[in-house]
Design a protein around this motif. Structure first.
Motif, PDB file in Angstrom:
ATOM      1  N   ILE A  18       0.842  -1.189   0.000  1.00 54.59           N
ATOM      2  CA  ILE A  18       0.000   0.000   0.000  1.00 54.59           C
ATOM      3  C   ILE A  18       0.881   1.243   0.000  1.00 54.59           C
ATOM      4  O   ILE A  18       1.664   1.460   0.923  1.00 54.59           O
ATOM      5  N   CYS A  19       0.739   2.050  -1.046  1.00 58.31           N
ATOM      6  CA  CYS A  19       1.471   3.317  -1.134  1.00 58.31           C
ATOM      7  C   CYS A  19       0.636   4.399  -0.448  1.00 58.31           C
ATOM      8  O   CYS A  19      -0.564   4.530  -0.696  1.00 58.31           O
ATOM      9  N   ILE A  20       1.273   5.173   0.420  1.00 61.23           N
ATOM     10  CA  ILE A  20       0.573   6.165   1.233  1.00 61.23           C
ATOM     11  C   ILE A  20       0.724   7.565   0.627  1.00 61.23           C
ATOM     12  O   ILE A  20       1.843   7.999   0.334  1.00 61.23           O
ATOM     13  N   HIS A  21      -0.406   8.225   0.446  1.00 64.44           N
ATOM     14  CA  HIS A  21      -0.403   9.622  -0.005  1.00 64.44           C
ATOM     15  C   HIS A  21      -0.927  10.478   1.151  1.00 64.44           C
ATOM     16  O   HIS A  21      -2.058  10.298   1.600  1.00 64.44           O
ATOM     17  N   VAL A  22      -0.089  11.384   1.628  1.00 64.66           N
ATOM     18  CA  VAL A  22      -0.445  12.225   2.769  1.00 64.66           C
ATOM     19  C   VAL A  22      -0.952  13.572   2.257  1.00 64.66           C
ATOM     20  O   VAL A  22      -0.250  14.252   1.488  1.00 64.66           O
ATOM     21  N   ALA A  23      -2.153  13.950   2.695  1.00 62.04           N
ATOM     22  CA  ALA A  23      -2.735  15.229   2.275  1.00 62.04           C
ATOM     23  C   ALA A  23      -1.983  16.388   2.929  1.00 62.04           C
ATOM     24  O   ALA A  23      -1.446  16.259   4.033  1.00 62.04           O
ATOM     25  N   GLU A  24      -1.951  17.509   2.256  1.00 64.37           N
ATOM     26  CA  GLU A  24      -1.330  18.698   2.823  1.00 64.37           C
ATOM     27  C   GLU A  24      -2.255  19.315   3.871  1.00 64.37           C
ATOM     28  O   GLU A  24      -3.474  19.173   3.809  1.00 64.37           O
ATOM     29  N   LYS A  25      -1.650  20.010   4.819  1.00 70.36           N
ATOM     30  CA  LYS A  25      -2.411  20.714   5.853  1.00 70.36           C
ATOM     31  C   LYS A  25      -2.068  22.200   5.746  1.00 70.36           C
ATOM     32  O   LYS A  25      -0.894  22.578   5.923  1.00 70.36           O
ATOM     33  N   PRO A  26      -3.052  23.038   5.417  1.00 70.35           N
ATOM     34  CA  PRO A  26      -2.771  24.469   5.252  1.00 70.35           C
ATOM     35  C   PRO A  26      -2.093  25.064   6.485  1.00 70.35           C
ATOM     36  O   PRO A  26      -2.520  24.835   7.612  1.00 70.35           O
ATOM     37  N   GLY A  27      -0.996  25.787   6.252  1.00 72.06           N
ATOM     38  CA  GLY A  27      -0.291  26.447   7.342  1.00 72.06           C
ATOM     39  C   GLY A  27       0.794  25.612   7.981  1.00 72.06           C
ATOM     40  O   GLY A  27       1.505  26.104   8.860  1.00 72.06           O
ATOM     41  N   PHE A  28       0.932  24.347   7.567  1.00 70.55           N
ATOM     42  CA  PHE A  28       1.927  23.462   8.176  1.00 70.55           C
ATOM     43  C   PHE A  28       2.801  22.835   7.085  1.00 70.55           C
ATOM     44  O   PHE A  28       2.300  22.443   6.031  1.00 70.55           O
ATOM     45  N   THR A  29       4.088  22.737   7.370  1.00 71.32           N
ATOM     46  CA  THR A  29       5.045  22.087   6.474  1.00 71.32           C
ATOM     47  C   THR A  29       5.854  21.081   7.276  1.00 71.32           C
ATOM     48  O   THR A  29       6.262  21.369   8.397  1.00 71.32           O
ATOM     49  N   ARG A  30       6.065  19.936   6.686  1.00 68.52           N
ATOM     50  CA  ARG A  30       6.792  18.879   7.391  1.00 68.52           C
ATOM     51  C   ARG A  30       8.169  18.659   6.777  1.00 68.52           C
ATOM     52  O   ARG A  30       8.325  18.624   5.554  1.00 68.52           O
ATOM     53  N   LYS A  31       9.175  18.494   7.647  1.00 69.29           N
ATOM     54  CA  LYS A  31      10.523  18.123   7.231  1.00 69.29           C
ATOM     55  C   LYS A  31      10.986  17.005   8.156  1.00 69.29           C
ATOM     56  O   LYS A  31      11.427  17.267   9.277  1.00 69.29           O
ATOM     57  N   GLY A  32      10.837  15.763   7.677  1.00 69.33           N
ATOM     58  CA  GLY A  32      11.145  14.620   8.529  1.00 69.33           C
ATOM     59  C   GLY A  32      10.119  14.529   9.649  1.00 69.33           C
ATOM     60  O   GLY A  32       8.915  14.502   9.415  1.00 69.33           O
ATOM     61  N   ALA A  33      10.596  14.496  10.896  1.00 68.77           N
ATOM     62  CA  ALA A  33       9.686  14.449  12.045  1.00 68.77           C
ATOM     63  C   ALA A  33       9.350  15.838  12.565  1.00 68.77           C
ATOM     64  O   ALA A  33       8.481  15.981  13.430  1.00 68.77           O
ATOM     65  N   ASP A  34       9.997  16.885  12.042  1.00 63.02           N
ATOM     66  CA  ASP A  34       9.743  18.254  12.483  1.00 63.02           C
ATOM     67  C   ASP A  34       8.675  18.912  11.624  1.00 63.02           C
ATOM     68  O   ASP A  34       8.527  18.600  10.437  1.00 63.02           O
ATOM     69  N   VAL A  35       7.929  19.811  12.242  1.00 64.17           N
ATOM     70  CA  VAL A  35       6.855  20.530  11.561  1.00 64.17           C
ATOM     71  C   VAL A  35       7.092  22.028  11.723  1.00 64.17           C
ATOM     72  O   VAL A  35       7.531  22.488  12.780  1.00 64.17           O
TER      73      VAL A  35
END
Length: 210
Positions: A132-149
């Protein structure tokens, strides 16, 4: 197959019911491809191996090559009376709903594997895996870099000059954050443990930078 999950579901993990079409062992013939009351014949040409050797005489000597048996098509057996439900294949296509555990901290484009939930194996072999390939939706106002947001917060000019408290929206609710007097626009504040779970160690979390 692929499924879409929310930003928060990726951060903290979730359970998803996924429906997949797959080949399962035929209940009528139990996978042997024969009509009830009959059995397959061992191919007389390849003796059940599915391959035959062809010897060729060349100026360099005799060369032997293996190729699929033309009589049985490489199956090693011949079905004279095929099962009507699976038409001799031993498998039928069915829909199956499976519970998939999405690990906390998974990132966009990563794949999880569910053992034994793929297509049925041929000739009684074990079933394959479901990927199963996972597609993660974007969340307005938040950006992810690894485990940090990373996120941005707007505060009143007076709070920046004099200091005070600001309400910051995190992935798991709002928190009150202390603003130091004289804070400049573009300054960065770190909220420890308010980021995304670490896939290798789900008990640890990244940080939220505001």
């Amino acid at each position: 197959m692929s499924i879409a999950i929310s930003f928060e579901e990726a951060a903290f993990g979730c359970e998803k019911a996924v429906t997949v079409e797959r080949y399962e062992t035929c209940d009528t013939c139990h996978g042997n491809g024969c009509a009830p009351g009959t059995s397959p014949e061992v191919c007389p040409d390849c003796h059940g191996t599915g391959t035959v050797q062809v010897r060729r005489q060349t100026p360099m000597g005799v060369f032997a090559t293996s190729s699929p048996c033309p009589k049985c098509g490489g199956k090693g057996r011949i079905i004279h009376q095929p099962c009507k439900d699976c038409r001799g294949s031993g498998m039928v296509r069915k829909k199956k709903t499976i519970q998939a555990s999405i690990p906390a901290g998974i990132d966009n484009g990563q794949t999880i594997s569910i053992r034994g939930q793929g297509n049925a194996g041929k000739n009684g072999g074990p079933a394959g895996d479901l990927l199963i390939c996972i597609h993660v939706a974007e969340k307005p106002g938040f950006t992810r870099k690894g485990a940090d947001v990373y996120t941005t917060a707007n505060i009143p000019f007076t709070t920046a000059v004099l200091g005070g408290e600001a309400i910051i929206q995190t992935l798991n609710g709002r928190v009150s954050c202390r603003i130091k007097p004289g804070t400049q626009s573009g300054s960065k504040i770190r909220l420890k443990g308010k980021g995304v779970a670490n896939m290798r160690d789900p008990k640890t979390f990244g940080d939220l930078y505001v």
